[in-house]
Design an enzyme around this catalytic site. Structure first.
Site, mmCIF file in Angstrom:
data_model
loop_
_atom_site.group_PDB
_atom_site.id
_atom_site.type_symbol
_atom_site.label_atom_id
_atom_site.label_comp_id
_atom_site.label_asym_id
_atom_site.label_seq_id
_atom_site.Cartn_x
_atom_site.Cartn_y
_atom_site.Cartn_z
ATOM 1 C CD GLU A 416 39.998 41.761 11.382
ATOM 2 O OE1 GLU A 416 40.325 42.956 11.257
ATOM 3 O OE2 GLU A 416 39.258 41.187 10.579
ATOM 4 C CD GLU A 492 35.092 41.280 11.363
ATOM 5 O OE1 GLU A 492 35.439 41.730 10.250
ATOM 6 O OE2 GLU A 492 35.558 41.665 12.444
#
Length: 810
Positions: A416, A492
């Protein structure tokens, strides 16, 4: 294995151990350290008086045993981890090491460690999670007093969760001859794998640290999983003075046994280095033979068989034990995850302890191996860091250390990272640098970047790496549309939040409906705005078979990141920093490893052949007689019938074609009228009863019960027993609301390593002799010392019948 083969194997093991002792020694430096937390004026000299310092054993977390900072930052666990600390230890360096090389191997020090030998700075590092090593030979007094001093400093480290502080992983001293295989210098690949044979290519970097050219021979011996010698080969090269040389050989094995998640077969290679026909170094490496293939439209194949990734993300901490690595604590985490159906782990988001890879090799768990969270202070990158140099040495150590593990199926260079995804401040150049260094040191696995900014895919950063890895909300869909020739992993998933044992009414109409309770209902219908319920990810994978699988956020609760009750969120509720929680709600099991209801939801889907049913909530609702209480059941069956005090509330069946994901995977009775007694669900598959569960209304707590997960421990100063504490009524029914304070006493030579109860709002210390029950349960963690014998653990609470358990330490 027949008797002759066994005798041969044991002889080889004995010879191998003897040879290792003659050629290289590897010694643990975990015991007998002196520690001081705080500022000191360079306490590095040999004669510095450290007698007043604390005596500790590493791995060590300098903050986990301290009191919580009640109004502190919940995002990093409200513990005093930001500090500096000093460690000192005497090193035994005999005269016999004079002609050897002495190397220290550090698995991880948080953070910015500086290493001193006899008062002299001999090396430093930055990234706290990364393993590194130092040759300290030139700084030693052979046959005299030697002192190693280590300074760690976390004040410049940034984190989104609790990172701990200090020497949180082991240190080993490696002693070799001047000509030896480099640390992590051997790479084993299997470029050709057929049903009837496999080619095993072994490449060893052998260094010559003498003053003259040497002619060196390397011998390679492959052993089967049962210890039988299979193949042997030799290769010879000249090595220039103060240079290294790669020795490479390919040996062919017949009818190879393949490593997979069901049968994790491990071979081993012994490398013997010869000079003038005398062995001068020996190294043993384990490896597996297996194929990994990603397909754009059909996901992942392991050994040419389709496998769906049923993965979880795991952080580095062990709850009440902090981040100080413990082998048994890690093994237990993996055992609990496997019992739920997990076949893969993502080490979110930092270099893991090497033992994690060893355990996953042995237990048949695939590993999504990740090195960084962000390219900033979370990776200990500062304004003065040379990015290319930093990337090179950290990626080199990361990949070289882990590349022989068959469990590792993919490398991730980060998580991220917004500036990388949007190509801000040379983001793509940094990405290219990282990916290229991974490929430099291992060409046998794909590389990925974990992304979360869906629209950034329009910039086509996926051209730099091999696999689409995206977090949450089907954010992979744009990248998939733009580049359909790459496979997709949900790196995720879910981020469903809940508190074990806590239920709240009415059920939330929106996933983000959080209340002022500072707990989250275990009906598993809540998630942050950016996330989703577990069922959504199940549904997307069913509907989109090109998705290779998922990694749930997270397998265990962890310290820090207490969404939705972090400091900022509680202030919006009109509260203060004091009310912010100190640990997460994301886990499928709580901070001490007690399963939440969600554990059974995952098990019902991931282990379809294990017949089971699980009911929620509990059935203790005094004052709600006549009110409606929704009842859920998680089962691998397709239907279930609910009974309340013997009265049927009818059958419910899953709806596999529903676009409402909850209807596909849960059985729900929304209009159940509460009356004390019992509820029972009988689960059916193909109209045949397969499992049932009954929950009874409990009376007041009457007695305590201890349930240790292990009653025999090793006397090694590290082994653990996790002892579950529960409260029962006088009829033997578990009381789901008990919150009694429990006092713990010990007879014998063990210690309380930690206590906990899974309550994110608890600010009681982890290292103490008491713990409060939380919704009927708590955990006491006992650690062995190095003394054998029988020990007794007893728990007491006012007005409750006590219980005790004996442990054998041997």
């Amino acid at each position: 294995m027949n008797l002759n083969t066994l005798i041969k194997f044991l002889t080889l093991v004995f010879i191998g151990v003897s040879t290792l002792a003659q050629t290289r020694e590897q010694t643990s430096l975990n015991q007998d350290w002196k520690f001081f937390k705080g500022t000191q004026d360079l306490p590095t000299s040999v004669d510095f008086d450290d007698s007043s310092w604390e005596t500790i054993r590493i791995p060590h977390d300098w903050a986990i045993g301290e009191n919580f900072i009640i109004d502190g930052n919940g995002d990093t666990g409200k513990l005093p981890w930001k500090a500096e600390g000093w460690y000192r230890k005497l090193l035994d360096i005999p005269n016999s090491y004079k002609d050897k090389k002495v190397i220290l191997v550090f698995d991880g020090i948080m953070a910015f460690p500086e290493i001193y030998i006899n008062g002299e700075l001999v090396g430093k590092w930055d990234y706290g999670y990364s393993s590194f090593y130092l040759d300290i030979t030139e700084h030693l007094h052979f046959g005299g007093k030697n002192v190693i001093t280590i300074h760690a400093d976390t004040r410049k480290h940034d984190s989104r969760w609790y990172p701990g502080g200090g020497i949180f992983r082991k240190i080993q001293m490696l002693v070799t001859n001047p000509i030896h295989v480099n640390v992590w210098g051997t790479q084993i690949t299997t470029p050709i794998i057929k049903p009837n044979y496999a080619n095993v290519t072994i490449n060893s970097s052998i260094v010559n640290e003498t003053k003259q050219l040497e002619i060196i021979k390397a011998e390679y011996i492959i052993y089967s999983p049962s210890g039988e010698e299979l193949r042997k080969g030799f290769i010879e090269h000249k090595i220039l003075s103060e240079k290294s040389k790669d020795f490479e050989i390919t040996l062919q094995l017949s009818n190879p046994l393949l490593w997979d998640t069901e049968n994790p077969y491990l071979y081993s290679v012994i490398t013997n280095v010869y000079k003038n026909d005398r062995i001068i170094d020996t190294q043993k490496i384990t490896f597996g033979i297996r194929t990994i293939q990603f397909t754009p439209d059909d996901g992942l194949y392991l050994n040419h068989k389709r496998i769906q990734l049923k993965g979880v993300n795991l952080h580095s901490d062990f709850g009440p034990l902090g981040v100080a690595f413990n082998y048994r604590a890690m093994e237990r985490q993996l055992e609990i995850m496997k019992s739920m159906g997990v076949n893969a782990i993502r080490n979110s988001h930092n270099v893991a302890a090497p033992e994690l890879l060893e355990l996953c090799d042995n237990m048949g768990l695939l590993v999504f191996n990740e090195i960084f969270d962000k390219y900033d202070a979370k990776a200990d990158i500062t304004d003065t860091t040379d990015f290319d140099e930093f990337a090179h040495r950290n990626i080199r150590n990361f990949v070289e250390r882990d590349r022989n593990h068959p469990c590792v199926f993919i490398w991730s260079v980060g998580n991220e990272i917004g500036d990388v995804q949007w190509n801000i401040d040379n983001g793509f150049k940094k990405l290219h640098t990282m990916v290229n260094y991974v490929r430099k040191y291992d060409h046998s696995r794909p590389v990925t970047l974990v992304c979360d900014n869906m629209e950034s895919a329009s910039l086509r950063h996926f051209e730099y790496y091999d696999i689409h890895s995206w977090n949450y909300g089907r954010r992979y869909r744009l990248a998939r549309q733009l580049e359909p020739n790459k496979s997709v992993i949900i790196s995720e998933s879910a981020s469903t939040v809940s508190t074990r044992g806590f239920y709240e009414f009415p059920l939330p109409k929106e996933k983000t409906n959080f209340t002022r309770s500072l707990q989250v209902s275990s009906y598993d219908l809540n998630a942050p705005e950016w996330a989703e319920m577990a069922d959504d990810d199940f549904m997307w994978q069913q509907d989109e078979p090109y998705v290779a699988g998922e990694f749930v956020w997270t397998g265990f609760d962890y310290l820090g990141e207490p969404t939705p009750y972090n400091n900022a969120a509680v202030k919006l509720l009109g509260m203060t920093d004091k009310e912010a929680s100190r640990s997460s709600y994301f886990g499928i099991v709580d901070l001490v490893g007690i399963p939440k209801d969600r554990y059974y939801l995952y098990k019902s889907y991931w282990k379809p052949d294990d017949n089971m049913v699980h009911i929620l909530p509990h059935w203790n609702w005094q004052g709600k007689e006549g009110d409606t209480i929704p009842v859920f059941a998680y089962t691998n069956g397709d239907c279930g019938e609910l009974f309340v005090n013997g009265k049927s509330y009818g059958k419910q069946c899953k709806k596999p074609a529903s676009k409402n994901s909850v209807e596909r995977f849960r059985l729900i009775w929304n209009n159940v009228v509460y009356s004390p007694g019992n509820i029972k669900v009988v689960a059916y598959k193909n109209e045949k009863a397969i499992a049932e569960e009954t929950i009874k209304t409990a009376e007041e707590p009457f007695s305590l019960k201890l349930s240790p997960n292990r009653t025999t421990l090793k006397a090694n100063g590290e082994d653990l027993s996790y002892i579950l504490v529960e409260a029962y009524d006088k009829h033997g029914v578990l009381n789901p609301l008990a919150n009694n304070k429990i006092e713990i006493s010990i007879e014998g030579n063990v210690q309380i390593a930690g206590v906990g109860n899974g309550n994110p709002q608890s600010f009681e210390p982890f290292q103490t002799n008491h713990v409060n029950l939380f919704y009927g349960k708590a955990m006491v963690i006992i650690k062995s010392n190095q003394e054998k014998g029988i020990v007794k653990i007893k728990v007491n609470s006012n007005n409750l019948k006590s219980d005790s358990v004996s442990l054998t330490i041997n």
